[in-house]
Design a protein around this motif. Structure first.
Motif, mmCIF file in Angstrom:
data_model
loop_
_atom_site.group_PDB
_atom_site.id
_atom_site.type_symbol
_atom_site.label_atom_id
_atom_site.label_comp_id
_atom_site.label_asym_id
_atom_site.label_seq_id
_atom_site.Cartn_x
_atom_site.Cartn_y
_atom_site.Cartn_z
ATOM 1 N N GLU A 1 0.825 -1.225 0.000
ATOM 2 C CA GLU A 1 0.000 0.000 0.000
ATOM 3 C C GLU A 1 0.850 1.262 0.000
ATOM 4 O O GLU A 1 0.529 2.248 -0.645
ATOM 5 C CB GLU A 1 -0.890 0.054 1.249
ATOM 6 C CG GLU A 1 -1.993 -0.963 1.256
ATOM 7 C CD GLU A 1 -2.689 -1.014 2.615
ATOM 8 O OE1 GLU A 1 -3.271 -2.059 2.908
ATOM 9 O OE2 GLU A 1 -2.627 -0.010 3.377
ATOM 10 N N LYS B 1 0.186 3.565 -3.184
ATOM 11 C CA LYS B 1 -0.368 4.882 -2.888
ATOM 12 C C LYS B 1 0.177 5.899 -3.893
ATOM 13 O O LYS B 1 -0.541 6.742 -4.421
ATOM 14 C CB LYS B 1 0.044 5.301 -1.477
ATOM 15 C CG LYS B 1 -0.242 6.750 -1.152
ATOM 16 C CD LYS B 1 0.185 7.107 0.266
ATOM 17 C CE LYS B 1 -0.146 8.576 0.543
ATOM 18 N NZ LYS B 1 0.179 8.967 1.922
ATOM 19 N N GLN C 1 -0.901 5.438 -7.526
ATOM 20 C CA GLN C 1 -2.199 6.085 -7.698
ATOM 21 C C GLN C 1 -2.047 7.606 -7.771
ATOM 22 O O GLN C 1 -2.722 8.272 -8.552
ATOM 23 C CB GLN C 1 -3.128 5.704 -6.526
ATOM 24 C CG GLN C 1 -3.529 4.231 -6.574
ATOM 25 C CD GLN C 1 -4.267 3.772 -5.319
ATOM 26 O OE1 GLN C 1 -4.051 4.291 -4.215
ATOM 27 N NE2 GLN C 1 -5.138 2.795 -5.479
ATOM 28 N N TRP C 2 -1.142 8.107 -6.969
ATOM 29 C CA TRP C 2 -0.887 9.551 -6.981
ATOM 30 C C TRP C 2 -0.408 10.002 -8.372
ATOM 31 O O TRP C 2 -0.864 11.014 -8.898
ATOM 32 C CB TRP C 2 0.166 9.882 -5.917
ATOM 33 C CG TRP C 2 0.609 11.306 -5.905
ATOM 34 C CD1 TRP C 2 -0.046 12.367 -5.353
ATOM 35 C CD2 TRP C 2 1.804 11.836 -6.488
ATOM 36 N NE1 TRP C 2 0.670 13.525 -5.548
ATOM 37 C CE2 TRP C 2 1.798 13.229 -6.244
ATOM 38 C CE3 TRP C 2 2.876 11.279 -7.195
ATOM 39 C CZ2 TRP C 2 2.832 14.072 -6.679
ATOM 40 C CZ3 TRP C 2 3.901 12.100 -7.623
ATOM 41 C CH2 TRP C 2 3.884 13.482 -7.368
ATOM 42 N N GLU D 1 -3.422 -2.186 -9.041
ATOM 43 C CA GLU D 1 -3.699 -0.969 -8.290
ATOM 44 C C GLU D 1 -5.098 -0.466 -8.641
ATOM 45 O O GLU D 1 -5.388 -0.239 -9.811
ATOM 46 C CB GLU D 1 -2.697 0.137 -8.646
ATOM 47 C CG GLU D 1 -1.244 -0.194 -8.374
ATOM 48 C CD GLU D 1 -0.549 -0.918 -9.525
ATOM 49 O OE1 GLU D 1 -1.253 -1.417 -10.425
ATOM 50 O OE2 GLU D 1 0.694 -0.975 -9.509
ATOM 51 N N PRO E 1 -7.971 5.355 -8.758
ATOM 52 C CA PRO E 1 -8.545 6.179 -7.686
ATOM 53 C C PRO E 1 -9.554 7.214 -8.171
ATOM 54 O O PRO E 1 -9.330 8.413 -8.068
ATOM 55 C CB PRO E 1 -7.308 6.841 -7.070
ATOM 56 C CG PRO E 1 -6.358 6.984 -8.218
ATOM 57 C CD PRO E 1 -6.601 5.810 -9.115
ATOM 58 N N ASP F 1 -5.610 13.588 -3.003
ATOM 59 C CA ASP F 1 -4.382 12.955 -2.514
ATOM 60 C C ASP F 1 -4.557 12.397 -1.097
ATOM 61 O O ASP F 1 -4.017 11.352 -0.758
ATOM 62 C CB ASP F 1 -3.233 13.971 -2.508
ATOM 63 C CG ASP F 1 -2.805 14.323 -3.929
ATOM 64 O OD1 ASP F 1 -3.393 13.760 -4.881
ATOM 65 O OD2 ASP F 1 -1.888 15.157 -4.082
ATOM 66 N N LEU G 1 -5.669 8.798 -0.554
ATOM 67 C CA LEU G 1 -4.793 7.705 -0.978
ATOM 68 C C LEU G 1 -4.063 7.120 0.227
ATOM 69 O O LEU G 1 -3.800 7.847 1.181
ATOM 70 C CB LEU G 1 -3.783 8.221 -2.006
ATOM 71 C CG LEU G 1 -4.383 8.813 -3.288
ATOM 72 C CD1 LEU G 1 -3.263 9.245 -4.229
ATOM 73 C CD2 LEU G 1 -5.322 7.840 -3.981
ATOM 74 N N PRO G 2 -3.697 5.870 0.223
ATOM 75 C CA PRO G 2 -3.983 4.931 -0.865
ATOM 76 C C PRO G 2 -5.426 4.432 -0.840
ATOM 77 O O PRO G 2 -6.009 4.310 0.234
ATOM 78 C CB PRO G 2 -3.032 3.770 -0.562
ATOM 79 C CG PRO G 2 -2.890 3.795 0.922
ATOM 80 C CD PRO G 2 -2.929 5.241 1.306
ATOM 81 N N LEU G 3 -5.948 4.202 -2.013
ATOM 82 C CA LEU G 3 -7.216 3.491 -2.107
ATOM 83 C C LEU G 3 -6.833 2.012 -2.152
ATOM 84 O O LEU G 3 -6.298 1.528 -3.146
ATOM 85 C CB LEU G 3 -7.968 3.884 -3.378
ATOM 86 C CG LEU G 3 -9.173 3.000 -3.714
ATOM 87 C CD1 LEU G 3 -10.198 3.006 -2.594
ATOM 88 C CD2 LEU G 3 -9.800 3.429 -5.030
#
Length: 814
Positions: free
Chosen positions: A132, A136, A139-140, A436, A439, A452, A455-457
RNA sequence: GCCAGGGUGGCGGAAUUGGUAGACGCAGUGGACUCAAAAUCCACCGGUGGCAACACUGUGGGGGUUCGACUCCCCCCCCUGGUACCA
């Protein structure tokens, strides 16, 4: 094997020593040493463990890393796990064991295997894409792309298997059936996430120039991007208020355009097809659609197509040309419509011949009764002027005519200069669980990115991963996870069920290695400036196009956003060749020719394994494994050990005298050779030199300490365990890992005498021992004296005498 | 088809700017050690002819440039990787 050296004791001792002392910890922002970032393509930890191909690249990078440390560099050499992916998900579907659990197991196996080879990774920087804390930031980065307008949604056809209730990857579809179960697969349009990599096509192409990559990999990327320059030409449709643009790289051949072709998916077909032809056009479109479900290669067998009943007007000469539909024109490239110039395009020629369409020659130089003439270099334009004679390109070379025609098209408003790329936008979503999560939220009408701080989703924990049945990923089954209620408004949102492809995590892992424990941001900008770019990147050629292109794309986006300081991530790239089985075939379970590295390490030790993989041949070439070949390097290490270490475990007595001249020369020559070979990644020849040097030392009655120390230092990058052990036995207390690399003295390489070959008419007839830089006359005189030279010159006249100083003499006689 | 890389002993592979082809290693052969074998050590090891000195021949095939070509140029064959109707 009675006298084999105690490799397993030595190897575990030093591996423990390095780990306990964190010998290979990289220090950030160190100013007094130059940095060197050396990276491996991190592995997907599969259930079957490491195969001998993995350690080939890892050994190469490790040798360089150890060499660079000895050369005074601050080395960053990390390792991690690209652990999302299909196999773990399939395993979960079959067994009910969660991918996260299986992944942890696989990683443990890989890590144990990799560590058993004594690689000098900084394990404090180990990363895992399924963590994660890692994804994270994946995803960012996705949100960065989204906010920059580079991520969008689109309806794209996927391989839908109704029987399995799931979407399949291309490699899971064989001949239109699912790989597992053999169920029918159909193409079904689904909402997908796309990344606009095409917006970076030009920069991805141009920036290849400055990279130290092999020309073949650069070429592969260039071909993949597939930039072509030409013109877009506007054709009006006869009797209708419509027109069509076509893209062509050969606007010079416009006068030879005798028909037009639309792709079967072209939206204009419905508008332009005349009533008489509607039935056959529709029938063809259905046929073409079904065909794309079949193996694509079948399409190349022959040209098919039907007439639409409509005509277009050739803008240069107002000729009416028929409009056809055919699947040899692709909707996804250019405008989905082409002008056909059968005289000068092989595909159009084939089509025109099949359907008896006119062929008009406009470039002289070929024989168009036989085949299309496509040479652009040798030929001149003919039959190419407007009826009023205002515009003519007759007599011009095609290359000139292209430019003149484009200018004319632009002036007369009939077309314009245009560029097209083969590169398509990147289909970024997968209908999978083990990736992943993307998001974003949906509210039925629009898409809302997470912020932001959300996150993390994380992936929801599912009791059992099973297909959703709708074509969505198994995440669609996670009802609680799926629904998000805004506490303030009470509004209900749905989460995205698509996940990212495996490429995502590997697109930026080299940046996370720089600052793997940062919780505030993906990486620290100062550290990034210090470590980037990657100085040497080694991995398999199978990633030559996609991984490298995708990673370069993300890097450029991050560069534009100011998060990275270099335009390109990987300055130097080398692809190692494949290690084949003993039978010369690709290693595979089904062939039964797989070599297990664990077995090799157990039987011969890590140093032998490392040495052998490098001794087999040049790094970049494919080469077959040979079990008796490994015996050779094993003997080399054994001899080394036995000769210098006594039975009681102590070192033999060494001489502190200066080495004799021959030993001295060989020592310096060895330093030079090994060093330059390392700089060129020519490990096989470096090892050969180490063997030569060591063979020489074994012949000496007294071994000079200086010579043995040098040998051990040179050997260290290749076989670090035995080297450290010998080094310690010689009484050294500090690790060899950071000991300064020996220096060679060019003066020591110069010998007093040299052997020169004497040729008569190009054939070697004698060897002369002469002083270095001996006078030409002197050498010739000696040559003439030589018995066999005399013999071959007897009764002949000397035509010419060549003396290349310190190399060769050639006497030409007749 | 197109693009890239490659073809050298029985095998993996070496050969600066064109300058003694086959380094290093494997396999093989002979010998030493051993009761014997393994391991180890020594020697030989491209092909043909010769007891030998030596001669001829030899880097996928054919031609060329050069005093001299694995290396440079032209044509052809084969293998590996990539790509495939991209207009």
């Amino acid at each position: 094997m009675a006298d084999r050296y105690p490799f397993s004791k030595i190897e575990s001792k030093w591996q423990k020593h390095w780990a306990d002392n964190k010998t290979f910890k990289a220090i950030d922002n160190l100013k007094d040493k130059p940095k060197y970032y050396i990276l491996d393509m991190f592995p997907y930890p599969s259930g079957s463990g490491l195969h001998v191909g993995h350690p080939e690249g890892y050994t190469a990078t490790d040798i360089v890393a150890r060499y660079k440390r000895m050369r005074g560099f601050n080395v960053l050499h990390p390792m991690g796990w690209d652990a999302f992916g299909l196999p773990a998900e399939q395993y979960a579907i079959e067994t009910g064991i969660a991918p996260s659990i299986k992944t942890v197991e696989n990683i443990a196996t890989f890590k144990r295997q990799i560590q058993s080879l004594g690689f000098s990774y900084d394990w404090d920087r180990e990363i895992n894409t399924t963590d994660e804390a890692y994804y994270k930031w994946t995803q960012w980065i996705f949100l960065q792309l989204y906010n920059k307008g580079l991520a969008y949604q689109s309806e794209v056809a996927v391989n839908w298997c109704p029987a399995l209730g799931t979407v399949l990857a291309n490699e899971e579809v064989i001949n239109g059936k699912s790989e597992r179960g053999g169920h029918p697969v159909v193409r079904k349009p689904m909402r997908q996430w796309m990344l606009k990599i095409t917006a970076y096509a030009d920069r991805l192409l141009e920036d290849l120039e400055g990279l130290d990559w092999s020309e073949s990999i650069k070429d592969m990327q260039r071909n993949w991007i597939g930039k072509s320059e030409g013109a877009e030409v506007n054709f009006r449709i006869a009797d209708q208020d419509l027109s069509l643009d076509v893209f062509t790289t050969r606007p010079d051949t416009l006068f030879g355009a005798t028909y037009m072709v639309l792709a079967p998916e072209h939206p204009y077909l419905e508008k332009i097809t005349t009533p008489d032809y509607v039935a056959q056009v529709n029938a063809y479109r259905v046929l073409a659609e079904r065909k794309s479900d079949l193996d694509r290669t079948d399409l190349a067998k022959g040209k098919t197509g039907v007439f639409t009943g409509a005509y277009a007007i050739n803008p240069v000469n107002d000729t009416l040309i028929p409009i056809w539909v055919s699947d040899y024109v692709l909707m996804s490239y250019g405008t989905g419509a082409i002008m056909a110039v059968p005289a000068h395009d092989t595909r159009d020629y084939e089509f025109a011949t099949a359907f008896d369409l006119p062929i008009q020659e406009v470039v002289s130089g070929g024989d168009i009764t036989k085949e299309a003439f496509t040479q652009i270099e040798d030929g001149l334009m003919i039959n190419s002027s407007t009826k009023d004679g205002q515009f003519s390109i007759n007599g011009m070379k095609p290359s000139k005519a292209i430019q003149v025609t484009i200018d004319w098209l632009e002036e007369s408003g009939k077309g314009k200069r245009a560029i097209n790329y083969k590169l398509r936008d990147w289909l970024f979503s997968r209908q999978r669980y083990w990736g992943e999560p993307i998001p974003v939220l949906h509210d039925g009408t629009s898409t809302i990115p997470l912020s932001d701080s959300d996150l993390p989703l994380t992936l929801p924990v599912l009791d059992r991963i099973k297909p959703s049945g709708t074509g969505e990923s198994p995440l669609a089954n996670a009802k609680e996870w799926l629904q998000v209620v805004d506490p303030s408004s009470g509004k209900v949102y749905t989460r995205e069920t698509n996940t990212m492809p495996q490429w995502a995590g590997s697109c930026w892992y080299y940046l996370r290695f720089i600052d793997p424990d940062n919780h505030e941001r993906a990486w620290d900008l100062e550290k990034e400036k210090y470590w980037m770019p990657v100085d040497l990147y080694i991995g398999g050629a199978e990633h030559a196009v996609l991984h490298l292109l995708y990673a370069r794309f993300w890097h450029k986006v991050l560069y534009d956003l100011g998060y990275v300081s270099t335009k390109e991530p990987f300055q130097k790239l080398v692809n190692q060749g494949m290690i084949l089985g003993m039978d010369g075939e690709k290693m595979s379970k089904s062939r039964g020719n797989v070599i297990n590295p664990d077995e090799v390490v157990k039987q011969y030790g890590a140093d032998t394994m490392r040495l052998y993989e490098m001794f087999m041949g040049p790094l970049e070439r494919s080469k077959p494994w040979n079990t008796s070949g490994i015996e050779g390097v094993y003997r080399f290490l054994n001899r080394l050990w036995r000769h210098f270490v006594k039975d009681d475990g102590g070192l033999i007595a060494l001489s502190d005298e200066e080495p004799d001249a021959e030993t001295m020369t060989m020592m310096h020559a060895s330093i030079k050779k090994v060093q330059s070979d390392l700089d060129n990644l020519a490990f096989n020849t470096a090892i050969s030199q180490l063997m030569v040097f060591s063979n020489h030392l074994r012949e000496l009655s007294e071994v000079p300490r200086q010579a043995l120390e040098t040998l051990v230092m040179l050997l260290n990058p290749f076989a670090p365990h035995i080297s450290e052990e010998l080094w310690a036995l010689m009484g050294n207390e500090t690790t060899l890992a950071y000991h300064v690399w020996p220096e060679y003295d060019e003066k020591m390489l110069v010998r007093d005498t040299i052997t020169m070959a004497v040729q008569v008419n190009g054939k070697v007839r004698a060897q002369l021992e002469v002083e270095v830089d001996a006078e030409k006359e002197h050498v010739l005189a000696m040559a003439h004296e030589h018995v066999s030279v005399k013999q071959h010159m007897e009764g002949k006249t000397i035509v010419k005498e060549i003396v290349v100083p310190n190399r060769i003499v050639n006497i030409v006689v007749r």
